[in-house]
Design an enzyme around this catalytic site. Structure first.
Site, PDB file in Angstrom:
ATOM      1  CB  VAL A  45     -31.941  -9.446 -16.305  1.00  0.00           C
ATOM      2  CG1 VAL A  45     -31.711  -7.958 -16.045  1.00  0.00           C
ATOM      3  CG2 VAL A  45     -32.474 -10.111 -15.040  1.00  0.00           C
ATOM      4  CD  GLU A  46     -28.173  -7.395 -20.114  1.00  0.00           C
ATOM      5  OE1 GLU A  46     -28.668  -6.482 -20.810  1.00  0.00           O
ATOM      6  OE2 GLU A  46     -27.298  -7.181 -19.259  1.00  0.00           O
TER       7      GLU A  46
END
Length: 313
Positions: free
Chosen positions: A104-105
């Protein structure tokens, strides 16, 4: 349009430089040299004021909970299986959560940000009053970090908010919670996936992750008193037994003494409700937004399913 930084124009920055000299022994000359390469960037302020996390959940999740994201996660998990397993043993954090956070990051390092960290933190310190004190502290931490690690403060890039590396740690988190997980004598979150894996697990461990405990559960609601539970926020403060008094029930049988929060998210056809346990709250310490934490959970579940479907390398 970006503006070159003139130190004399910003009393707040002169005060900051003086404080860095008194507290940490930075010379006026080296600070002047560092800030010579800083730029005030209006586009950073614009980005701060329209974060993706403001999207409704059903839109937000489309960016992260995808088949492509899951397949990338599976490949990352398989490539670093030994390190991820070691992180689980050492810190107790579920492997799919470690993998999903890095996905996600930064999509496993593919999108770690192109904003110079010095530009981001200087701009936000000087021109973003709502959180100027926070970013001033992070600017201090960033200069300390670059001195400690030998990184060039003018060259490190990351997000518009000043986060960096595969796991997007803010400078204060990098200094306090990054770990040298491959034992090479350096804590490298910019280019070392093994250190990123260990550091994500360490971060969640330090923020209260409970090994083997649930993260979220489906909720069933009766009546309208659940409105008061939502107001309590993301931190689990009522037990499952107490939640029943407000018409909030776990869909599956649960420990009546376990604490949970009621998490509401925007579904396409109305609100979606979940019970968020202590481990969900730990993920929100990484990013304070409930949509972010839910995206990590759902992507992690999808990655684990795909791993179980195709366990061979």
């Amino acid at each position: 349009m970006a503006q070159a930084l003139n130190l004399a124009k910003y009393p707040a920055l002169r005060s900051f430089a003086a404080e860095m000299g008194e507290k940490h022994g930075f010379s006026a000359k080296e600070l002047k040299q560092v800030f010579r390469c800083a730029t005030i960037r209006p586009d950073i302020i614009e980005a701060m004021e329209r974060p993706r996390e403001l999207l409704p959940w059903y839109e937000y999740r489309k960016s992260f909970v995808t088949e492509d994201g899951a397949q990338r996660g599976v490949r990352f998990w398989k490539e670093y299986a030994r390190d991820i397993s070691r992180a689980q043993e050492q810190y107790g954090v579920a492997p799919e959560i470690i993998v999903a956070i890095i996905g996600v990051e930064t999509r496993y390092g593919r999108n770690a940000g192109n904003y110079p960290i010095l530009d981001a933190l200087t701009t936000l310190t000087l021109q973003y009053p709502p959180r100027a004190d926070f970013f001033r502290k992070e600017l201090e931490e960033f200069l300390l970090l670059t001195r400690e690690t030998g990184l060039d403060a003018c060259r490190v890039k990351g997000s518009y908010a000043g986060a960096m590396g595969l796991p997007q740690f803010m400078p204060s988190s990098y200094r306090r919670l990054a770990v040298d997980f491959d034992g090479d004598g350096k804590r490298d979150l910019l280019d070392n996936p093994v250190d990123a894996i260990g550091s994500v697990a360490h971060y969640l461990h330090r923020h209260g992750w409970q090994p083997g405990a649930p993260v979220i559960g489906e909720a069933r609601l009766k009546g309208s008193l659940h409105f008061w539970v939502e107001k309590l926020g993301l931190k689990p403060s009522l037990s499952v037994r107490q939640l029943a008094d407000y018409g909030v029930f776990p869909l599956r049988r649960d420990d009546p003494g376990r604490r949970a929060a009621l998490i509401s998210l925007e579904g396409e056809n109305g609100p979606v409700y979940r019970l968020g346990y202590d481990n969900f709250y730990a993920i929100t310490r990484y990013n304070l937004n409930k949509r972010y934490a839910m995206a990590v959970v759902e992507l992690g579940e999808l990655i684990r399913r795909r791993m179980e479907e195709n366990p061979s390398s």
